[in-house]
Write a protein that holds these residues in place. Sequence first.
Motif, PDB file in Angstrom:
ATOM      1  N   MET A   1       0.845  -1.195   0.000  1.00 26.63           N
ATOM      2  CA  MET A   1       0.000   0.000   0.000  1.00 26.63           C
ATOM      3  C   MET A   1       0.882   1.247   0.000  1.00 26.63           C
ATOM      4  O   MET A   1       1.829   1.354   0.782  1.00 26.63           O
ATOM      5  N   ALA A   2       0.559   2.191  -0.897  1.00 31.81           N
ATOM      6  CA  ALA A   2       1.350   3.410  -1.009  1.00 31.81           C
ATOM      7  C   ALA A   2       1.178   4.278   0.231  1.00 31.81           C
ATOM      8  O   ALA A   2       0.085   4.364   0.800  1.00 31.81           O
ATOM      9  N   LYS A   3       2.266   4.909   0.640  1.00 30.04           N
ATOM     10  CA  LYS A   3       2.231   5.777   1.805  1.00 30.04           C
ATOM     11  C   LYS A   3       1.471   7.056   1.488  1.00 30.04           C
ATOM     12  O   LYS A   3       1.669   7.662   0.434  1.00 30.04           O
ATOM     13  N   ARG A   4       0.582   7.462   2.379  1.00 29.86           N
ATOM     14  CA  ARG A   4      -0.196   8.667   2.168  1.00 29.86           C
ATOM     15  C   ARG A   4       0.679   9.904   2.278  1.00 29.86           C
ATOM     16  O   ARG A   4       1.586   9.979   3.135  1.00 29.86           O
ATOM     17  N   PRO A   5       0.437  10.915   1.444  1.00 31.29           N
ATOM     18  CA  PRO A   5       1.218  12.156   1.517  1.00 31.29           C
ATOM     19  C   PRO A   5       1.060  12.825   2.878  1.00 31.29           C
ATOM     20  O   PRO A   5      -0.036  12.854   3.448  1.00 31.29           O
ATOM     21  N   THR A   6       2.150  13.357   3.398  1.00 30.23           N
ATOM     22  CA  THR A   6       2.116  14.013   4.706  1.00 30.23           C
ATOM     23  C   THR A   6       1.158  15.199   4.703  1.00 30.23           C
ATOM     24  O   THR A   6       0.459  15.452   5.698  1.00 30.23           O
ATOM     25  N   LYS A   7       1.104  15.947   3.599  1.00 23.43           N
ATOM     26  CA  LYS A   7       0.204  17.105   3.515  1.00 23.43           C
ATOM     27  C   LYS A   7      -1.251  16.675   3.740  1.00 23.43           C
ATOM     28  O   LYS A   7      -2.028  17.381   4.394  1.00 23.43           O
ATOM     29  N   GLU A   8      -1.599  15.538   3.200  1.00 30.05           N
ATOM     30  CA  GLU A   8      -2.965  15.018   3.341  1.00 30.05           C
ATOM     31  C   GLU A   8      -3.253  14.631   4.792  1.00 30.05           C
ATOM     32  O   GLU A   8      -4.341  14.900   5.320  1.00 30.05           O
ATOM     33  N   ILE A   9      -2.264  14.008   5.439  1.00 31.27           N
ATOM     34  CA  ILE A   9      -2.432  13.590   6.841  1.00 31.27           C
ATOM     35  C   ILE A   9      -2.540  14.818   7.748  1.00 31.27           C
ATOM     36  O   ILE A   9      -3.341  14.839   8.693  1.00 31.27           O
ATOM     37  N   ILE A  10      -1.757  15.848   7.456  1.00 32.22           N
ATOM     38  CA  ILE A  10      -1.811  17.080   8.239  1.00 32.22           C
ATOM     39  C   ILE A  10      -3.213  17.678   8.194  1.00 32.22           C
ATOM     40  O   ILE A  10      -3.781  18.071   9.213  1.00 32.22           O
ATOM     41  N   LEU A  11      -3.789  17.727   7.006  1.00 33.15           N
ATOM     42  CA  LEU A  11      -5.142  18.267   6.859  1.00 33.15           C
ATOM     43  C   LEU A  11      -6.159  17.448   7.647  1.00 33.15           C
ATOM     44  O   LEU A  11      -7.041  17.992   8.320  1.00 33.15           O
ATOM     45  N   VAL A  35       0.067  14.444  14.102  1.00 32.86           N
ATOM     46  CA  VAL A  35       0.567  13.794  12.877  1.00 32.86           C
ATOM     47  C   VAL A  35       1.747  12.885  13.191  1.00 32.86           C
ATOM     48  O   VAL A  35       1.971  11.867  12.524  1.00 32.86           O
ATOM     49  N   GLY A  36       2.504  13.259  14.228  1.00 33.66           N
ATOM     50  CA  GLY A  36       3.690  12.479  14.588  1.00 33.66           C
ATOM     51  C   GLY A  36       4.946  13.001  13.940  1.00 33.66           C
ATOM     52  O   GLY A  36       5.880  12.240  13.664  1.00 33.66           O
ATOM     53  N   ILE A  37       4.981  14.323  13.717  1.00 41.13           N
ATOM     54  CA  ILE A  37       6.163  14.944  13.121  1.00 41.13           C
ATOM     55  C   ILE A  37       6.562  16.154  13.958  1.00 41.13           C
ATOM     56  O   ILE A  37       5.806  16.607  14.823  1.00 41.13           O
ATOM     57  N   ARG A  38       7.746  16.695  13.701  1.00 38.21           N
ATOM     58  CA  ARG A  38       8.197  17.894  14.397  1.00 38.21           C
ATOM     59  C   ARG A  38       7.462  19.115  13.844  1.00 38.21           C
ATOM     60  O   ARG A  38       7.045  19.130  12.687  1.00 38.21           O
ATOM     61  N   GLN A  39       7.368  20.122  14.669  1.00 38.31           N
ATOM     62  CA  GLN A  39       6.717  21.355  14.226  1.00 38.31           C
ATOM     63  C   GLN A  39       7.460  21.956  13.035  1.00 38.31           C
ATOM     64  O   GLN A  39       6.847  22.452  12.092  1.00 38.31           O
ATOM     65  N   SER A  40       8.762  21.898  13.073  1.00 38.77           N
ATOM     66  CA  SER A  40       9.575  22.430  11.965  1.00 38.77           C
ATOM     67  C   SER A  40       9.314  21.672  10.676  1.00 38.77           C
ATOM     68  O   SER A  40       9.346  22.249   9.583  1.00 38.77           O
ATOM     69  N   SER A  41       9.016  20.378  10.788  1.00 38.60           N
ATOM     70  CA  SER A  41       8.721  19.573   9.594  1.00 38.60           C
ATOM     71  C   SER A  41       7.368  19.965   9.010  1.00 38.60           C
ATOM     72  O   SER A  41       7.182  19.966   7.786  1.00 38.60           O
ATOM     73  N   LEU A  42       6.410  20.293   9.880  1.00 41.14           N
ATOM     74  CA  LEU A  42       5.091  20.701   9.387  1.00 41.14           C
ATOM     75  C   LEU A  42       5.210  21.971   8.549  1.00 41.14           C
ATOM     76  O   LEU A  42       4.508  22.114   7.528  1.00 41.14           O
ATOM     77  N   LYS A  44       7.322  22.784   6.549  1.00 39.94           N
ATOM     78  CA  LYS A  44       7.786  22.491   5.187  1.00 39.94           C
ATOM     79  C   LYS A  44       6.600  22.288   4.243  1.00 39.94           C
ATOM     80  O   LYS A  44       6.735  22.389   3.022  1.00 39.94           O
ATOM     81  N   HIS A  45       5.437  21.980   4.831  1.00 39.14           N
ATOM     82  CA  HIS A  45       4.243  21.713   4.026  1.00 39.14           C
ATOM     83  C   HIS A  45       3.251  22.880   4.047  1.00 39.14           C
ATOM     84  O   HIS A  45       2.600  23.160   3.048  1.00 39.14           O
ATOM     85  N   TYR A  46       3.128  23.527   5.205  1.00 39.73           N
ATOM     86  CA  TYR A  46       2.216  24.667   5.353  1.00 39.73           C
ATOM     87  C   TYR A  46       2.910  25.745   6.163  1.00 39.73           C
ATOM     88  O   TYR A  46       3.503  25.451   7.209  1.00 39.73           O
ATOM     89  N   ILE A  47       2.804  26.985   5.715  1.00 39.69           N
ATOM     90  CA  ILE A  47       3.569  28.051   6.375  1.00 39.69           C
ATOM     91  C   ILE A  47       2.911  28.527   7.660  1.00 39.69           C
ATOM     92  O   ILE A  47       3.555  29.191   8.481  1.00 39.69           O
ATOM     93  N   SER A  48       1.620  28.208   7.839  1.00 43.92           N
ATOM     94  CA  SER A  48       0.927  28.686   9.031  1.00 43.92           C
ATOM     95  C   SER A  48      -0.340  27.871   9.284  1.00 43.92           C
ATOM     96  O   SER A  48      -0.796  27.124   8.415  1.00 43.92           O
TER      97      SER A  48
END
Length: 210
Positions: A1-11, A35-42, A44-48
């Motif tokens: 199964m393909a891994k879901r995009p992080t941007k989609e999981i964040i939403l 989401v299970g990621i660092r704030q700095s990593s988030l 990278k996908h959304y600025i705010s």
Amino acid sequence: MAKRPTKEIILEKALKLFADKGYDGVTVRDIAAEVGIRQSSLYKHYISKQEIFDTLVDTMQSRFMDASATFQLPSGEIREIAQEYAKDSTDILKKISSEIFHFYLKDPYASQFRKMLSIEKYKSKEIDRIYREVYIDTAISNQAQIFEEMIKQGYMRKADPKIMALQFFAPIFLLLNRYDGIAEKEAEAIEILGKHIEQFDKIYREGEIK
């Protein structure tokens, strides 16, 4: 199964948090932790957080448009649409209304999105505007145009089309709120919805459609 995009999981995680705690009650750190990621990593996908919210609004509109493509809504000029509504009597209204009702009641994204806006519309004029546009104004305006054309063509008796649209949609909106969170009673809600449409048709129908 393909891994879901992080941007989609964040939403997805942000929508759930916003629906549970409200926009102001959630931080970017909260979303990142969910989401299970660092704030700095988030970042990278959304600025705010605002960009996440704006993307949720755009995504909801896209999802509804995609869902609408399966509803088989009458298309074309307003005159042709009115004729389609008239020709099929209550059948087409029942079908379309039940499918839209099902979408808003049982689609996880749509249900949480409506809950989020319901919480936030009292805190933000912009969110209140979005709520009214998505759930009230656009639906009533479009239906009023159809009723106005059906009156012109002699399919419905003369009345104020805007009031007709209010009378048509108010029970549907009330049913959606009444059965929100108890999706297992969807069949009961759809039955009531069908009876509402039949009664509305009896009140306003002008003669038999040939």
